[in-house]
Design an enzyme around this catalytic site. Sequence first.
Site, PDB file in Angstrom:
ATOM      1  N   ARG A  34      23.960  46.705  15.581  1.00 58.61           N
ATOM      2  CA  ARG A  34      22.863  47.263  16.374  1.00 58.61           C
ATOM      3  C   ARG A  34      22.402  48.546  15.688  1.00 58.61           C
ATOM      4  O   ARG A  34      23.217  49.311  15.152  1.00 58.61           O
ATOM      5  CB  ARG A  34      23.307  47.560  17.809  1.00 58.61           C
ATOM      6  CG  ARG A  34      23.945  46.382  18.514  1.00 58.61           C
ATOM      7  CD  ARG A  34      22.999  45.213  18.680  1.00 58.61           C
ATOM      8  NE  ARG A  34      21.972  45.471  19.688  1.00 58.61           N
ATOM      9  CZ  ARG A  34      20.938  44.660  19.906  1.00 58.61           C
ATOM     10  NH1 ARG A  34      20.777  43.589  19.152  1.00 58.61           N
ATOM     11  NH2 ARG A  34      20.058  44.940  20.838  1.00 58.61           N
ATOM     12  N   ASP A  81      19.676  45.880   8.508  1.00 55.60           N
ATOM     13  CA  ASP A  81      18.888  44.794   9.087  1.00 55.60           C
ATOM     14  C   ASP A  81      18.467  45.123  10.513  1.00 55.60           C
ATOM     15  O   ASP A  81      17.660  44.418  11.099  1.00 55.60           O
ATOM     16  CB  ASP A  81      19.702  43.498   9.072  1.00 55.60           C
ATOM     17  CG  ASP A  81      18.890  42.295   9.530  1.00 55.60           C
ATOM     18  OD1 ASP A  81      17.819  42.044   8.935  1.00 55.60           O
ATOM     19  OD2 ASP A  81      19.309  41.623  10.498  1.00 55.60           O
ATOM     20  N   GLU A  86      12.627  49.510  16.591  1.00 52.18           N
ATOM     21  CA  GLU A  86      12.074  48.351  15.889  1.00 52.18           C
ATOM     22  C   GLU A  86      10.754  47.944  16.530  1.00 52.18           C
ATOM     23  O   GLU A  86      10.588  48.051  17.749  1.00 52.18           O
ATOM     24  CB  GLU A  86      13.057  47.187  15.927  1.00 52.18           C
ATOM     25  CG  GLU A  86      14.366  47.487  15.206  1.00 52.18           C
ATOM     26  CD  GLU A  86      15.344  46.313  15.222  1.00 52.18           C
ATOM     27  OE1 GLU A  86      14.958  45.210  15.689  1.00 52.18           O
ATOM     28  OE2 GLU A  86      16.486  46.492  14.774  1.00 52.18           O
ATOM     29  N   HIS A 144      15.411  42.716  10.847  1.00 54.38           N
ATOM     30  CA  HIS A 144      16.243  42.121  11.900  1.00 54.38           C
ATOM     31  C   HIS A 144      16.219  40.588  11.816  1.00 54.38           C
ATOM     32  O   HIS A 144      15.886  39.899  12.772  1.00 54.38           O
ATOM     33  CB  HIS A 144      15.773  42.575  13.284  1.00 54.38           C
ATOM     34  CG  HIS A 144      16.850  42.492  14.325  1.00 54.38           C
ATOM     35  ND1 HIS A 144      16.919  43.344  15.393  1.00 54.38           N
ATOM     36  CD2 HIS A 144      17.907  41.647  14.456  1.00 54.38           C
ATOM     37  CE1 HIS A 144      17.961  43.038  16.151  1.00 54.38           C
ATOM     38  NE2 HIS A 144      18.580  41.999  15.598  1.00 54.38           N
ATOM     39  N   SER A 159      18.886  38.745   9.943  1.00 57.70           N
ATOM     40  CA  SER A 159      20.113  38.233   9.333  1.00 57.70           C
ATOM     41  C   SER A 159      20.648  36.978  10.003  1.00 57.70           C
ATOM     42  O   SER A 159      21.298  36.152   9.362  1.00 57.70           O
ATOM     43  CB  SER A 159      21.195  39.322   9.339  1.00 57.70           C
ATOM     44  OG  SER A 159      21.506  39.724  10.661  1.00 57.70           O
TER      45      SER A 159
END
Length: 353
Positions: free
Chosen positions: A262, A286, A291, A310, A312
Amino acid sequence: MTSPQKTPATPPTAGPATSVTSPGTGPAALPTLLVLDAVPPPRLGRLTGRVRIEHADASTLAERLPSADVLLVWDFASHAVRAAWPGGGPRPRWVHTASAGVDHLMCPELAASDTVVTNARGVFDRPIAEYVAALVLAMAKDLPRTLELQRERTWRHRESRRVAGTRACVVGSGPIGRAITGTLEALGVTTALVGRSARAASRGDGVGAPAAVHGAEDLDRLIAGADWVIAAAPLTERTRGMFDARRFALMQPSAHFVNIGRGPLVVEDALAEALRSHRIAGAALDVFTSEPLTPDSPLWDVPGLVVSPHMSGDTLGWRDELASQFVELYELWAAGEPLPNVVDKQRGYVPGH
């Protein structure tokens, strides 16, 4: 899917096997499934005729919650549940989020309620482990620089690093952390898995998974000796900001850091400074505190930092996997059976591993 963990022995855990009454309707009414929408919507065709499906967005969620038996948080990037849940009226007996993390929906009122919360545990383990392995290999072999030199039409011979024989510290001992550990072990990396407390580890997930999990008290010692530090922990008050300037200072100058857990696990300014001052060799993020990452974010230009959006765990067909998992869980709920993936709402994750 992991082995079922029994839900608490309270009325909200029972599905329509004990009652199909929705708020304000007769006893023969179909259960109401409320979906917090995202694009594209979930494919729930197997539930046709068995449940009344309604839809909500952030602006309508609060008014529709009282009529719902089940809430599917399909928009796993939304914080609308935290805002809407404290209102008046009945609340769904079960909430499922199409994500591994639950921090985006937990609030004190939900945590204190009898509502059962489940997550998408099991869907993302292998894809994320593959992504981490790809990052480790790319950074060891200096692939980002190779691509830059190709764009510059520059022939520059370099030596790269051997992955086998290096050491990794994986922080987060859930299924994702265990899958990462097993995948790195298959590459010849010696791994240490760190959880909240020391305990024996299951070998059910990941080739070469370690025989034991280290406790949080070992974290500083382990990251100080690691070539690769991988953050895969859930976001809780205990883990927020755990990778700060002090911890980056503990790492070797040759170490690389990866966060697929996170965003708020990391103090981003501290990581950027550690990279700019060459206190660590490189990093990959990632996930981020906010975001999507804005075009003017300074993180885009930090030397040695790989930025990905984000993604992965998002392999081809991942949304259909999430929808299929929810349908399987719904069928258990409708039959009054125990649900797997039940979140401990006080801890903020599924316990037991």
